[in-house]
Motif scaffolding. Sequence first.
Motif, PDB file in Angstrom:
ATOM      1  N   ALA A 226      29.221 -45.359   7.935  1.00  0.00           N
ATOM      2  CA  ALA A 226      28.001 -46.111   7.645  1.00  0.00           C
ATOM      3  C   ALA A 226      27.008 -46.001   8.791  1.00  0.00           C
ATOM      4  O   ALA A 226      25.797 -45.818   8.572  1.00  0.00           O
ATOM      5  CB  ALA A 226      28.341 -47.578   7.384  1.00  0.00           C
ATOM      6  N   GLN A 227      27.503 -46.080  10.017  1.00  0.00           N
ATOM      7  CA  GLN A 227      26.622 -45.931  11.170  1.00  0.00           C
ATOM      8  C   GLN A 227      26.039 -44.526  11.242  1.00  0.00           C
ATOM      9  O   GLN A 227      24.867 -44.346  11.581  1.00  0.00           O
ATOM     10  CB  GLN A 227      27.404 -46.250  12.452  1.00  0.00           C
ATOM     11  CG  GLN A 227      27.790 -47.708  12.589  1.00  0.00           C
ATOM     12  CD  GLN A 227      28.643 -47.976  13.823  1.00  0.00           C
ATOM     13  OE1 GLN A 227      29.011 -47.047  14.546  1.00  0.00           O
ATOM     14  NE2 GLN A 227      28.975 -49.233  14.052  1.00  0.00           N
ATOM     15  N   LYS A 228      26.860 -43.525  10.893  1.00  0.00           N
ATOM     16  CA  LYS A 228      26.383 -42.145  10.894  1.00  0.00           C
ATOM     17  C   LYS A 228      25.288 -41.948   9.846  1.00  0.00           C
ATOM     18  O   LYS A 228      24.256 -41.315  10.115  1.00  0.00           O
ATOM     19  CB  LYS A 228      27.557 -41.204  10.628  1.00  0.00           C
ATOM     20  CG  LYS A 228      27.178 -39.726  10.642  1.00  0.00           C
ATOM     21  CD  LYS A 228      28.405 -38.857  10.387  1.00  0.00           C
ATOM     22  CE  LYS A 228      28.015 -37.366  10.362  1.00  0.00           C
ATOM     23  NZ  LYS A 228      29.202 -36.508  10.096  1.00  0.00           N
ATOM     24  N   MET A 229      25.505 -42.484   8.643  1.00  0.00           N
ATOM     25  CA  MET A 229      24.513 -42.365   7.588  1.00  0.00           C
ATOM     26  C   MET A 229      23.227 -43.090   7.961  1.00  0.00           C
ATOM     27  O   MET A 229      22.118 -42.603   7.700  1.00  0.00           O
ATOM     28  CB  MET A 229      25.075 -42.935   6.283  1.00  0.00           C
ATOM     29  CG  MET A 229      24.137 -42.784   5.089  1.00  0.00           C
ATOM     30  SD  MET A 229      23.667 -41.048   4.789  1.00  0.00           S
ATOM     31  CE  MET A 229      25.281 -40.356   4.364  1.00  0.00           C
ATOM     32  N   GLU A 230      23.364 -44.246   8.588  1.00  0.00           N
ATOM     33  CA  GLU A 230      22.186 -44.979   9.033  1.00  0.00           C
ATOM     34  C   GLU A 230      21.394 -44.173  10.061  1.00  0.00           C
ATOM     35  O   GLU A 230      20.148 -44.160  10.042  1.00  0.00           O
ATOM     36  CB  GLU A 230      22.613 -46.320   9.632  1.00  0.00           C
ATOM     37  CG  GLU A 230      21.449 -47.205  10.046  1.00  0.00           C
ATOM     38  CD  GLU A 230      21.910 -48.533  10.598  1.00  0.00           C
ATOM     39  OE1 GLU A 230      21.064 -49.289  11.103  1.00  0.00           O
ATOM     40  OE2 GLU A 230      23.123 -48.816  10.514  1.00  0.00           O
ATOM     41  N   LYS A 237      13.541 -40.560   8.372  1.00  0.00           N
ATOM     42  CA  LYS A 237      12.327 -41.367   8.349  1.00  0.00           C
ATOM     43  C   LYS A 237      11.388 -40.989   9.490  1.00  0.00           C
ATOM     44  O   LYS A 237      10.173 -40.896   9.310  1.00  0.00           O
ATOM     45  CB  LYS A 237      12.686 -42.855   8.441  1.00  0.00           C
ATOM     46  CG  LYS A 237      13.341 -43.409   7.184  1.00  0.00           C
ATOM     47  CD  LYS A 237      13.675 -44.884   7.373  1.00  0.00           C
ATOM     48  CE  LYS A 237      14.340 -45.443   6.112  1.00  0.00           C
ATOM     49  NZ  LYS A 237      14.697 -46.887   6.281  1.00  0.00           N
ATOM     50  N   GLN A 238      11.946 -40.752  10.643  1.00  0.00           N
ATOM     51  CA  GLN A 238      11.123 -40.355  11.783  1.00  0.00           C
ATOM     52  C   GLN A 238      10.485 -38.992  11.555  1.00  0.00           C
ATOM     53  O   GLN A 238       9.314 -38.769  11.908  1.00  0.00           O
ATOM     54  CB  GLN A 238      11.986 -40.348  13.055  1.00  0.00           C
ATOM     55  CG  GLN A 238      12.443 -41.730  13.494  1.00  0.00           C
ATOM     56  CD  GLN A 238      13.383 -41.677  14.687  1.00  0.00           C
ATOM     57  OE1 GLN A 238      13.855 -40.600  15.078  1.00  0.00           O
ATOM     58  NE2 GLN A 238      13.663 -42.825  15.277  1.00  0.00           N
ATOM     59  N   GLU A 239      11.244 -38.069  10.954  1.00  0.00           N
ATOM     60  CA  GLU A 239      10.700 -36.737  10.673  1.00  0.00           C
ATOM     61  C   GLU A 239       9.586 -36.813   9.635  1.00  0.00           C
ATOM     62  O   GLU A 239       8.550 -36.137   9.759  1.00  0.00           O
ATOM     63  CB  GLU A 239      11.825 -35.815  10.180  1.00  0.00           C
ATOM     64  CG  GLU A 239      11.387 -34.392   9.880  1.00  0.00           C
ATOM     65  CD  GLU A 239      10.906 -33.635  11.093  1.00  0.00           C
ATOM     66  OE1 GLU A 239      10.218 -32.602  10.925  1.00  0.00           O
ATOM     67  OE2 GLU A 239      11.202 -34.060  12.228  1.00  0.00           O
ATOM     68  N   ALA A 240       9.772 -37.637   8.597  1.00  0.00           N
ATOM     69  CA  ALA A 240       8.734 -37.798   7.585  1.00  0.00           C
ATOM     70  C   ALA A 240       7.474 -38.403   8.188  1.00  0.00           C
ATOM     71  O   ALA A 240       6.358 -37.986   7.881  1.00  0.00           O
ATOM     72  CB  ALA A 240       9.259 -38.677   6.443  1.00  0.00           C
ATOM     73  N   GLU A 241       7.667 -39.374   9.079  1.00  0.00           N
ATOM     74  CA  GLU A 241       6.517 -39.979   9.744  1.00  0.00           C
ATOM     75  C   GLU A 241       5.793 -38.966  10.624  1.00  0.00           C
ATOM     76  O   GLU A 241       4.551 -38.944  10.683  1.00  0.00           O
ATOM     77  CB  GLU A 241       6.983 -41.182  10.572  1.00  0.00           C
ATOM     78  CG  GLU A 241       5.875 -41.953  11.266  1.00  0.00           C
ATOM     79  CD  GLU A 241       4.935 -42.611  10.280  1.00  0.00           C
ATOM     80  OE1 GLU A 241       3.779 -42.874  10.675  1.00  0.00           O
ATOM     81  OE2 GLU A 241       5.339 -42.865   9.120  1.00  0.00           O
TER      82      GLU A 241
END
Length: 301
Positions: A226-230, A237-241
């Motif tokens: 879960a931490q890896k997926m997060e 999200k950072q790349e899209a931004e």
Amino acid sequence: MFVVIIGLCLIAAGFYASKTSYQLARYANILKFAGAFVVVLGLAAASVRQIDAGTIGVQSLFGKVNPKILDNGLNFVNPLAEVAVFDTKVQNYTMSAVATEGEVKGDDAIRVLSADGLEVVIDLTVLYKILPEKAPSIYKGIGTDYKDKIVRPVTRTRIRDNAVYYDAVALYSKRREEFQNRIYQSIDKDFKSRGLVLEQLLIRNINLPESVKKTIESKINAEQEAQKMEFVLQKEKQEAERKRVEARGIADYQTIISLSLTDKQLQYENIKAQKELAASPNAKIVIIPAKGNMPLLLSDK
């Protein structure tokens, strides 16, 4: 006292020799004198006891314990008294599942039942020492084997009494330190009432049932996934931004350029380019077009 017994035997032999033939009677006084000397020497030696560093002595005469403690060095005592030596240094008592680690050979780990009814195996080391002023009472009430009569049973009992307040997983993870502090306080109280001081309590290992271990491992693996997926989602999200910011910059640039490129500006840039072509050493033919069109460049290459 063995030397004293030899001396008494020599004295008895002297008295016996004085009552026998003349040949033996001549040695009677020698035997008596030698016997008396050996007795005195034996009593003197038995009256001096050496107590090594880190230990104290407790003397008893015919079962009566003397409250006076014998300190380090040479001490003069009743030659008939017995002296028990107590170690005042910090001692340790280990109870482990590993056969070669504990005081008792073989599996000597402490098996307890947790609040959820599971069996938990605990390896533990107790660091303790005796209070010197309590040594006579320990000798009188317990003896010199206080390790087996007090340290071992009290420790094992208090651990079992306190383990029932914790779940197996809690003992293994987040409440382990709380459990250790709790049993430390209860054991320390019992030790002090018996003349011992608990220096430190070390829980070396807590073993859970195999089924519980697998459950914990599965939970840990799920949390890690879960931490890896997060992390991956956050990175996306950072790349899209970043791409949105880049696209916005390109659009702003194109807007600024389109607003600043007037006809006169384009004509001026055209003239500059023609001048640079004319100054070039390469062979070329430049045809100046009509107004508003780009020049045509012909070369012999």
